[in-house]
Design a protein around this motif. Structure first.
Motif, PDB file in Angstrom:
ATOM      1  N   UNK A  79       0.837  -1.199   0.000  1.00  0.00           N
ATOM      2  CA  UNK A  79       0.000   0.000   0.000  1.00  0.00           C
ATOM      3  C   UNK A  79       0.871   1.248   0.000  1.00  0.00           C
ATOM      4  N   UNK A  80       0.552   2.179  -0.914  1.00  0.00           N
ATOM      5  CA  UNK A  80       1.253   3.466  -0.970  1.00  0.00           C
ATOM      6  C   UNK A  80       0.226   4.573  -0.704  1.00  0.00           C
ATOM      7  N   UNK A  81       0.243   5.178   0.477  1.00  0.00           N
ATOM      8  CA  UNK A  81      -0.738   6.224   0.794  1.00  0.00           C
ATOM      9  C   UNK A  81      -0.343   7.579   0.216  1.00  0.00           C
ATOM     10  N   UNK A  82      -1.338   8.332  -0.237  1.00  0.00           N
ATOM     11  CA  UNK A  82      -1.127   9.686  -0.767  1.00  0.00           C
ATOM     12  C   UNK A  82      -1.993  10.663   0.025  1.00  0.00           C
ATOM     13  N   UNK A  83      -1.887  11.933  -0.307  1.00  0.00           N
ATOM     14  CA  UNK A  83      -2.674  12.961   0.373  1.00  0.00           C
ATOM     15  C   UNK A  83      -3.941  13.303  -0.409  1.00  0.00           C
ATOM     16  N   UNK A  84      -4.449  12.351  -1.136  1.00  0.00           N
ATOM     17  CA  UNK A  84      -5.665  12.560  -1.908  1.00  0.00           C
ATOM     18  C   UNK A  84      -5.738  11.567  -3.051  1.00  0.00           C
ATOM     19  N   UNK A  85      -6.935  11.442  -3.641  1.00  0.00           N
ATOM     20  CA  UNK A  85      -7.119  10.505  -4.748  1.00  0.00           C
ATOM     21  C   UNK A  85      -6.406  10.970  -6.009  1.00  0.00           C
ATOM     22  N   UNK A  86      -6.354  12.279  -6.223  1.00  0.00           N
ATOM     23  CA  UNK A  86      -5.734  12.808  -7.440  1.00  0.00           C
ATOM     24  C   UNK A  86      -4.237  12.486  -7.515  1.00  0.00           C
ATOM     25  N   UNK A  87      -3.455  12.705  -6.438  1.00  0.00           N
ATOM     26  CA  UNK A  87      -2.038  12.340  -6.501  1.00  0.00           C
ATOM     27  C   UNK A  87      -1.825  10.838  -6.725  1.00  0.00           C
ATOM     28  N   UNK A  88      -2.693  10.013  -6.146  1.00  0.00           N
ATOM     29  CA  UNK A  88      -2.576   8.566  -6.351  1.00  0.00           C
ATOM     30  C   UNK A  88      -2.818   8.215  -7.812  1.00  0.00           C
ATOM     31  N   UNK A  89      -3.818   8.853  -8.408  1.00  0.00           N
ATOM     32  CA  UNK A  89      -4.119   8.616  -9.821  1.00  0.00           C
ATOM     33  C   UNK A  89      -2.955   9.057 -10.700  1.00  0.00           C
ATOM     34  N   UNK A  90      -2.348  10.175 -10.372  1.00  0.00           N
ATOM     35  CA  UNK A  90      -1.194  10.669 -11.139  1.00  0.00           C
ATOM     36  C   UNK A  90      -0.073   9.645 -11.156  1.00  0.00           C
ATOM     37  N   UNK A  91       0.195   9.030 -10.014  1.00  0.00           N
ATOM     38  CA  UNK A  91       1.266   8.040  -9.950  1.00  0.00           C
ATOM     39  C   UNK A  91       0.891   6.731 -10.643  1.00  0.00           C
ATOM     40  N   UNK A  92      -0.399   6.385 -10.656  1.00  0.00           N
ATOM     41  CA  UNK A  92      -0.800   5.212 -11.428  1.00  0.00           C
ATOM     42  C   UNK A  92      -0.554   5.458 -12.909  1.00  0.00           C
ATOM     43  N   UNK A  93      -0.961   6.626 -13.383  1.00  0.00           N
ATOM     44  CA  UNK A  93      -0.748   6.975 -14.787  1.00  0.00           C
ATOM     45  C   UNK A  93       0.739   7.029 -15.123  1.00  0.00           C
TER      46      UNK A  93
END
Length: 321
Positions: free
Chosen positions: A180-194
């Motif tokens: 699990x890699x936690x981020x400070x929001x859904x948008x930053x997590x999506x950016x790293x997936x992309x």
């Protein structure tokens, strides 16, 4: 007898004063605090309902982001704000139903310091990977995770967030492991997936545009029912994880003590807004489902989710950062 009369008059005066204040509300701008980073589901929902609420209430409705500590920073700010009807919290139900299990020392008591005002949307979570991933479907994802234990990763808006719990539910029911890699929001997590930094994600809807653009592949929906936005995508329940339900309900909360008349007025206006075509279309466009509820129904849903997710958190040993 005189004491009883005086007490009655005082109580009547307080009620009359409260009613008068509620009737004159609002007389200045209203602030909606989003307790996560810009770009996520809570932020998008707040910005969708703010303009029509401005029109309905006759005062500016301002949206401000205060992310951090799994949503506790923004929620604490609202909980400790004056209960005058000018500060509201837009948050996922996890703020009140999940965080108390994650943080042994909360800066506020969600059950006592916040009151549910208006549900805005049911937020399904969409299981997505990049289109260049060798994983073509959910069965392939499970096989890949089992073949590479601990070598695959997924992101979320933070430890104990609803997308994180969705992934933990999936891991538990499939007997798999991923980092699990936690981020400070859904948008930053999506950016790293992309960007290829993580392998998969339970997304609250902001990834739909990238699915349509061909950058991401959707494997499943973590809801009891198929999402209207992607009716051809199966649910995890259909794919073998019986009873899988990771949905979250996002909505408005207010500081405890906010006049009931104000709470009722905001609830009425939000429900009216949710029934307009423009708002419905906007909510569906970001992958969510409009969900108008009365305050008591919204509160009851939070209590039900608290029991369900609390057990998962204890069973999986999930802790806050």
């Amino acid at each position: 007898m005189k004491l009883l009369l005086v007490t009655t008059l005082l109580a009547t005066g307080v009620c009359a004063g409260s009613s008068a204040n509620a009737q004159s509300w609002p007389t200045k701008p209203i602030k909606i605090i989003v307790n996560f980073a810009p770009g996520g589901a809570a932020d998008q929902l707040a910005r969708l309902i703010a303009p029509p609420l401005h029109e309905a209430l006759g005062q500016p409705v301002l949206v401000e982001n205060k992310g951090g500590a799994g949503g506790n920073l923004g929620a604490d700010f609202v909980a400790k704000s004056p209960a005058d009807g000018y500060t509201f919290l837009m948050a996922s139900g996890g703020t009140v139903s999940i965080n108390p299990y994650l943080y042994p020392k909360m800066p506020f008591d969600p059950a006592k310091d916040l009151v549910p005002v208006a549900s805005v949307a049911r937020v399904p979570f969409y299981l997505v990977v990049r289109t260049d991933s060798p994983v073509k479907d959910f069965k392939g994802l499970v096989a890949d995770l089992k073949a590479h234990p601990g070598q695959r990763s997924f992101g979320s808006p933070g430890n104990g967030s609803s997308p994180h719990l969705a992934a933990e539910m999936m891991k538990s029911e499939t007997g798999t492991f991923a980092v699990h890699v936690p981020y400070r929001g859904a948008a930053p997590a999506l950016t790293d997936l992309l960007g290829g930094q993580i392998n998969f994600l339970f997304d609250p809807g902001i990834a739909l545009q990238h699915v349509k653009a061909g950058k991401l592949r959707m494997l499943a929906v973590g809801s009891p029912l198929r999402a209207p936005q992607v009716p051809d995508v199966p649910t995890l329940d259909e794919l073998g994880l019986k009873g899988f339900d990771a949905d979250a309900v996002f909505g408005l909360y207010a500081p405890a003590g906010t006049p009931q008349a104000v709470v009722d007025r905001v609830n009425t206006e939000v429900n009216r807004v949710l029934n307009t075509a423009a708002t419905k279309d906007g909510i569906v466009a970001i992958g969510n489902v409009p969900l108008p509820l009365k305050p008591v129904e919204f509160g009851r849903k939070g209590a039900e989710d608290s029991k369900r997710f609390g057990k998962l958190i204890r069973d999986r040993g999930i802790q806050a950062d």
